[in-house]
Design an enzyme around this catalytic site. Sequence first.
Site, short mmCIF file in Angstrom:
data_model
loop_
_atom_site.label_atom_id
_atom_site.label_comp_id
_atom_site.label_asym_id
_atom_site.label_seq_id
_atom_site.Cartn_x
_atom_site.Cartn_y
_atom_site.Cartn_z
N ASP A 30 -8.02 -5.33 -8.05
CA ASP A 30 -7.27 -4.06 -8.04
C ASP A 30 -7.77 -3.17 -9.18
O ASP A 30 -8.03 -3.63 -10.29
CB ASP A 30 -5.78 -4.36 -8.20
CG ASP A 30 -4.91 -3.17 -7.82
OD1 ASP A 30 -4.17 -3.29 -6.82
OD2 ASP A 30 -4.95 -2.15 -8.54
N ASN A 86 3.50 -4.90 -0.01
CA ASN A 86 4.35 -3.71 0.00
C ASN A 86 4.21 -3.07 1.38
O ASN A 86 3.09 -2.88 1.87
CB ASN A 86 3.91 -2.73 -1.09
CG ASN A 86 4.12 -3.31 -2.49
OD1 ASN A 86 5.08 -4.05 -2.72
ND2 ASN A 86 3.24 -2.98 -3.41
N GLY A 92 7.12 0.56 -1.33
CA GLY A 92 6.22 0.97 -2.40
C GLY A 92 4.76 0.95 -2.02
O GLY A 92 3.87 0.95 -2.88
N GLN A 93 4.48 0.98 -0.71
CA GLN A 93 3.08 0.98 -0.26
C GLN A 93 2.44 2.34 -0.50
O GLN A 93 3.02 3.37 -0.13
CB GLN A 93 3.01 0.63 1.23
CG GLN A 93 1.59 0.54 1.77
CD GLN A 93 1.54 0.10 3.24
OE1 GLN A 93 2.57 -0.10 3.88
NE2 GLN A 93 0.33 -0.02 3.75
N SER A 94 1.27 2.34 -1.15
CA SER A 94 0.61 3.62 -1.45
C SER A 94 -0.71 3.79 -0.70
O SER A 94 -1.21 4.91 -0.59
CB SER A 94 0.37 3.75 -2.96
OG SER A 94 -0.49 2.73 -3.41
N HIS A 99 -2.49 -4.81 2.94
CA HIS A 99 -3.12 -5.59 1.86
C HIS A 99 -2.13 -6.54 1.24
O HIS A 99 -0.94 -6.24 1.15
CB HIS A 99 -3.73 -4.69 0.78
CG HIS A 99 -2.83 -3.60 0.30
ND1 HIS A 99 -2.58 -2.45 1.04
CD2 HIS A 99 -2.08 -3.46 -0.82
CE1 HIS A 99 -1.75 -1.66 0.39
NE2 HIS A 99 -1.41 -2.27 -0.75
N HIS A 101 -1.31 -8.36 -2.27
CA HIS A 101 -1.60 -8.45 -3.70
C HIS A 101 -1.55 -9.92 -4.11
O HIS A 101 -0.58 -10.63 -3.79
CB HIS A 101 -0.53 -7.71 -4.52
CG HIS A 101 -0.47 -6.24 -4.31
ND1 HIS A 101 -1.05 -5.34 -5.18
CD2 HIS A 101 0.11 -5.49 -3.34
CE1 HIS A 101 -0.82 -4.10 -4.76
NE2 HIS A 101 -0.12 -4.16 -3.64
P1 DGP Z 1 0.20 -0.62 -2.77
O1 DGP Z 1 0.96 0.18 -3.77
O2 DGP Z 1 0.92 -1.91 -2.40
O3 DGP Z 1 -0.19 0.19 -1.56
O4 DGP Z 1 -1.12 -1.08 -3.50
C1 DGP Z 1 -2.29 -0.34 -3.50
C2 DGP Z 1 -3.14 -0.87 -4.60
O5 DGP Z 1 -4.45 -0.41 -4.39
C3 DGP Z 1 -2.73 -0.45 -5.99
O6 DGP Z 1 -2.34 -1.59 -6.76
C4 DGP Z 1 -3.98 0.18 -6.59
C5 DGP Z 1 -5.06 -0.25 -5.64
N1 DGP Z 1 -6.13 0.73 -5.45
C6 DGP Z 1 -5.97 2.03 -5.05
N2 DGP Z 1 -7.16 2.62 -4.95
C7 DGP Z 1 -8.10 1.69 -5.28
C8 DGP Z 1 -9.52 1.71 -5.36
O7 DGP Z 1 -10.19 2.71 -5.09
N3 DGP Z 1 -10.13 0.56 -5.73
C9 DGP Z 1 -9.41 -0.59 -6.00
N4 DGP Z 1 -10.13 -1.67 -6.37
N5 DGP Z 1 -8.09 -0.64 -5.93
C10 DGP Z 1 -7.43 0.48 -5.58
#
Ligand code: DGP
Length: 113
Positions: A30, A86, A92-94, A99, A101
């Site tokens: 991440d 998430n 809290g999914q962004s 995915h 974690h």
């Molecule tokens: P969520 O909030 O559950 O949707 O988690 C999304 C995660 O994705 C967050 O912990 C940060 C990660 N993330 C977002 N953009 C990138 C990226 O460009 N590269 C990587 N390695 N992680 C990313």
Amino acid sequence: MIETLFTKIIRREIPARIEYEDDLCLAFHDVAPQAPIHLLVIPKLPLPSLAAAGPNDAPLLGHLVDVARTIATNLNLKQGYRLVINCGIDGGQSVDHLHIHLLGGRSMQWPPG
Ligand code: DGP
């Protein structure tokens, strides 16, 4: 088909520290780690969220969890770890690409925020 940052990571259009890959999934670190070990395990199939999955996706979902477990074992997370999915706005999914974690390397708190 949805296009997200994760699709671009799968295609190697955005760099990432890739830990594992097979025909069905990719695991990478991440970009904003919330624990000493923080990886994301994603399907190559661009499912937008867990809610978008169906019964036919059960083998794929099981595979993602199994890959997360194998990575945790390989990274020697003997004290334990946490898997988080998430889902949706309240979850809290962004990033709209399913995915898991994988968090480890420290003691986790409960309940999550
Ligand atoms: P969520 O909030 O559950 O949707 O988690 C999304 C995660 O994705 C967050 O912990 C940060 C990660 N993330 C977002 N953009 C990138 C990226 O460009 N590269 C990587 N390695 N992680 C990313």
